[in-house]
Scaffold this motif. Structure first.
Motif, PDB file in Angstrom:
ATOM      1  N   LEU A 119     -84.807  45.648 -90.251  1.00 26.41           N
ATOM      2  CA  LEU A 119     -83.349  45.558 -90.124  1.00 26.41           C
ATOM      3  C   LEU A 119     -82.943  45.199 -88.697  1.00 26.41           C
ATOM      4  N   VAL A 120     -83.559  45.857 -87.726  1.00 28.26           N
ATOM      5  CA  VAL A 120     -83.245  45.557 -86.326  1.00 28.26           C
ATOM      6  C   VAL A 120     -83.740  44.160 -85.954  1.00 28.26           C
ATOM      7  N   ALA A 121     -84.896  43.770 -86.475  1.00 29.33           N
ATOM      8  CA  ALA A 121     -85.428  42.432 -86.199  1.00 29.33           C
ATOM      9  C   ALA A 121     -84.466  41.359 -86.700  1.00 29.33           C
ATOM     10  N   SER A 122     -83.933  41.549 -87.898  1.00 28.57           N
ATOM     11  CA  SER A 122     -82.978  40.590 -88.454  1.00 28.57           C
ATOM     12  C   SER A 122     -81.681  40.579 -87.659  1.00 28.57           C
ATOM     13  N   ALA A 123     -81.183  41.773 -87.308  1.00 31.51           N
ATOM     14  CA  ALA A 123     -79.931  41.865 -86.556  1.00 31.51           C
ATOM     15  C   ALA A 123     -80.078  41.245 -85.169  1.00 31.51           C
ATOM     16  N   ALA A 124     -81.205  41.496 -84.513  1.00 35.34           N
ATOM     17  CA  ALA A 124     -81.441  40.928 -83.180  1.00 35.34           C
ATOM     18  C   ALA A 124     -81.534  39.409 -83.253  1.00 35.34           C
ATOM     19  N   THR A 125     -82.101  38.904 -84.335  1.00 37.84           N
ATOM     20  CA  THR A 125     -82.193  37.450 -84.523  1.00 37.84           C
ATOM     21  C   THR A 125     -80.807  36.844 -84.690  1.00 37.84           C
ATOM     22  N   ILE A 126     -79.961  37.487 -85.482  1.00 38.25           N
ATOM     23  CA  ILE A 126     -78.598  36.990 -85.693  1.00 38.25           C
ATOM     24  C   ILE A 126     -77.828  36.958 -84.375  1.00 38.25           C
ATOM     25  N   MET A 127     -77.959  38.010 -83.570  1.00 40.47           N
ATOM     26  CA  MET A 127     -77.264  38.063 -82.281  1.00 40.47           C
ATOM     27  C   MET A 127     -77.739  36.946 -81.357  1.00 40.47           C
ATOM     28  N   HIS A 128     -79.047  36.699 -81.341  1.00 43.95           N
ATOM     29  CA  HIS A 128     -79.581  35.626 -80.502  1.00 43.95           C
ATOM     30  C   HIS A 128     -79.073  34.260 -80.955  1.00 43.95           C
ATOM     31  N   LEU A 129     -79.087  34.015 -82.250  1.00 43.99           N
ATOM     32  CA  LEU A 129     -78.665  32.714 -82.762  1.00 43.99           C
ATOM     33  C   LEU A 129     -77.191  32.451 -82.483  1.00 43.99           C
ATOM     34  N   GLN A 130     -76.358  33.476 -82.587  1.00 45.56           N
ATOM     35  CA  GLN A 130     -74.936  33.292 -82.302  1.00 45.56           C
ATOM     36  C   GLN A 130     -74.717  32.974 -80.830  1.00 45.56           C
ATOM     37  N   ALA A 131     -75.437  33.672 -79.961  1.00 45.41           N
ATOM     38  CA  ALA A 131     -75.320  33.410 -78.522  1.00 45.41           C
ATOM     39  C   ALA A 131     -75.796  32.002 -78.193  1.00 45.41           C
ATOM     40  N   SER A 132     -76.868  31.571 -78.845  1.00 48.04           N
ATOM     41  CA  SER A 132     -77.400  30.226 -78.632  1.00 48.04           C
ATOM     42  C   SER A 132     -76.405  29.168 -79.088  1.00 48.04           C
ATOM     43  N   LEU A 133     -75.814  29.373 -80.256  1.00 50.07           N
ATOM     44  CA  LEU A 133     -74.824  28.430 -80.778  1.00 50.07           C
ATOM     45  C   LEU A 133     -73.615  28.347 -79.855  1.00 50.07           C
ATOM     46  N   ASP A 134     -73.122  29.486 -79.409  1.00 50.90           N
ATOM     47  CA  ASP A 134     -71.958  29.507 -78.517  1.00 50.90           C
ATOM     48  C   ASP A 134     -72.247  28.745 -77.225  1.00 50.90           C
ATOM     49  N   HIS A 135     -73.459  28.921 -76.694  1.00 47.09           N
ATOM     50  CA  HIS A 135     -73.821  28.242 -75.448  1.00 47.09           C
ATOM     51  C   HIS A 135     -73.850  26.728 -75.633  1.00 47.09           C
ATOM     52  N   ILE A 136     -74.451  26.277 -76.717  1.00 50.06           N
ATOM     53  CA  ILE A 136     -74.534  24.835 -76.961  1.00 50.06           C
ATOM     54  C   ILE A 136     -73.142  24.232 -77.131  1.00 50.06           C
ATOM     55  N   LEU A 137     -72.300  24.885 -77.914  1.00 49.83           N
ATOM     56  CA  LEU A 137     -70.954  24.363 -78.158  1.00 49.83           C
ATOM     57  C   LEU A 137     -70.126  24.316 -76.877  1.00 49.83           C
ATOM     58  N   THR A 138     -70.381  25.255 -75.979  1.00 48.33           N
ATOM     59  CA  THR A 138     -69.611  25.329 -74.735  1.00 48.33           C
ATOM     60  C   THR A 138     -70.098  24.339 -73.688  1.00 48.33           C
ATOM     61  N   HIS A 139     -71.411  24.066 -73.673  1.00 45.52           N
ATOM     62  CA  HIS A 139     -71.989  23.290 -72.578  1.00 45.52           C
ATOM     63  C   HIS A 139     -72.568  21.937 -72.987  1.00 45.52           C
ATOM     64  N   ALA A 140     -72.446  21.560 -74.234  1.00 43.26           N
ATOM     65  CA  ALA A 140     -73.083  20.321 -74.693  1.00 43.26           C
ATOM     66  C   ALA A 140     -72.460  19.093 -74.044  1.00 43.26           C
ATOM     67  N   GLU A 141     -73.329  18.187 -73.610  1.00 37.46           N
ATOM     68  CA  GLU A 141     -72.930  16.881 -73.104  1.00 37.46           C
ATOM     69  C   GLU A 141     -74.135  15.963 -73.211  1.00 37.46           C
ATOM     70  N   THR A 142     -73.907  14.652 -73.124  1.00 39.37           N
ATOM     71  CA  THR A 142     -75.024  13.718 -73.176  1.00 39.37           C
ATOM     72  C   THR A 142     -75.896  13.920 -71.948  1.00 39.37           C
ATOM     73  N   PRO A 143     -77.225  14.119 -72.113  1.00 38.62           N
ATOM     74  CA  PRO A 143     -78.099  14.323 -70.956  1.00 38.62           C
ATOM     75  C   PRO A 143     -77.921  13.248 -69.901  1.00 38.62           C
ATOM     76  N   LYS A 144     -77.982  13.668 -68.642  1.00 39.57           N
ATOM     77  CA  LYS A 144     -77.765  12.765 -67.512  1.00 39.57           C
ATOM     78  C   LYS A 144     -78.691  11.564 -67.584  1.00 39.57           C
ATOM     79  N   GLY A 145     -78.109  10.391 -67.370  1.00 41.02           N
ATOM     80  CA  GLY A 145     -78.904   9.169 -67.373  1.00 41.02           C
ATOM     81  C   GLY A 145     -78.929   8.484 -68.715  1.00 41.02           C
ATOM     82  N   HIS A 146     -78.332   9.140 -69.762  1.00 39.80           N
ATOM     83  CA  HIS A 146     -78.318   8.557 -71.093  1.00 39.80           C
ATOM     84  C   HIS A 146     -76.874   8.368 -71.533  1.00 39.80           C
ATOM     85  N   HIS A 147     -76.677   7.459 -72.438  1.00 44.05           N
ATOM     86  CA  HIS A 147     -75.324   7.139 -72.880  1.00 44.05           C
ATOM     87  C   HIS A 147     -75.278   7.082 -74.391  1.00 44.05           C
ATOM     88  N   ASP A 148     -74.073   7.337 -74.940  1.00 39.75           N
ATOM     89  CA  ASP A 148     -73.887   7.259 -76.390  1.00 39.75           C
ATOM     90  C   ASP A 148     -74.015   5.820 -76.849  1.00 39.75           C
TER      91      ASP A 148
END
Length: 217
Positions: A188-217
């Motif tokens: 139960l704790v393993a699953s809950a800890a995984t959910i917390m990590h995934l949400q934090a990871s998603l939030d970080h990507i959505l907040t900081h995502a940009e095209t990597p330097k030196g590359h263009h769309d």
């Protein structure tokens, strides 16, 4: 290793690292010269990249590196949440939990190591090790197969969010908590800890995502 597999691995890594950004044309002649193999292995490698979803045929241009869109991110993380929480739960109920004790200790150590966090190659290698251990302990080839494919695309998306030492430190602690829960045989704790990590990871990507330097769309 066969020439086609060498070509595939090299091109796959270039795509994941954004050395071949979305839209790059995968021309057989040019790639065969660069990789030092004949056109047939390159053709086989490109076909495998298409099967992986990393490349696609485009009218008038041939085969190109497929696009990366944040529009798909929520759907990807829904699937990731289902698969990874179940994998963590299964791992915690397995007979292989003892191997997660040193893993948790390593993540705790990395979270306080500023040198590693500034150059996070070691950190990502440790994550890959943890993924392999969880997949093995979970013992479900269908889950591990689905995760293997999903992780390829998540790696490309993650590259759009610049590495941040503070986020990496927090992520290391999150991974340590998952490993500790598995080591303690607490699904139960393993699953809950995984959910917390995934949400934090998603939030970080959505907040900081940009095209990597030196590359263009």
């Amino acid at each position: 290793m066969r020439a086609s597999e060498r070509a595939y691995q090299a091109l796959r890594q270039d795509i994941l690292n954004w050395d071949l950004p979305p839209g790059s044309v995968l021309a057989e002649v040019e790639l065969s010269e660069r990789l030092g193999v004949s056109r047939t292995p390159v053709r086989e490698a490109v076909a495998k990249l298409v099967a992986d979803g990393l490349a696609e045929a485009q009218r008038g241009r041939g085969t190109v590196v497929s696009d990366v869109s944040l529009d798909d991110l929520d759907d990807m993380f829904v699937l990731r949440r289902v698969l990874e929480t179940e994998a963590a739960r299964l791992a915690a109920t397995s007979n292989h939990t003892e191997q997660f004790v040193p893993l948790a200790q390593q993540f705790r150590a990395i979270s306080c190591d500023s040198q590693v966090l500034e150059d996070p190659g070691t950190y990502y290698q440790l994550i890959a090790t943890m993924d392999e251990l969880i997949d093995s302990a979970a013992g479900n080839s269908y889950i591990s197969g689905a995760l293997s494919n999903l992780r390829v695309h998540l790696t490309r998306v993650r590259r759009m969010a610049k590495d941040n030492p503070q986020r990496l430190a927090a992520s290391a602690v999150e991974h340590a908590r998952i490993a500790e829960a598995i080591a303690n045989k607490d699904p139960l704790v393993a699953s809950a800890a995984t959910i917390m990590h995934l949400q934090a990871s998603l939030d970080h990507i959505l907040t900081h995502a940009e095209t990597p330097k030196g590359h263009h769309d």
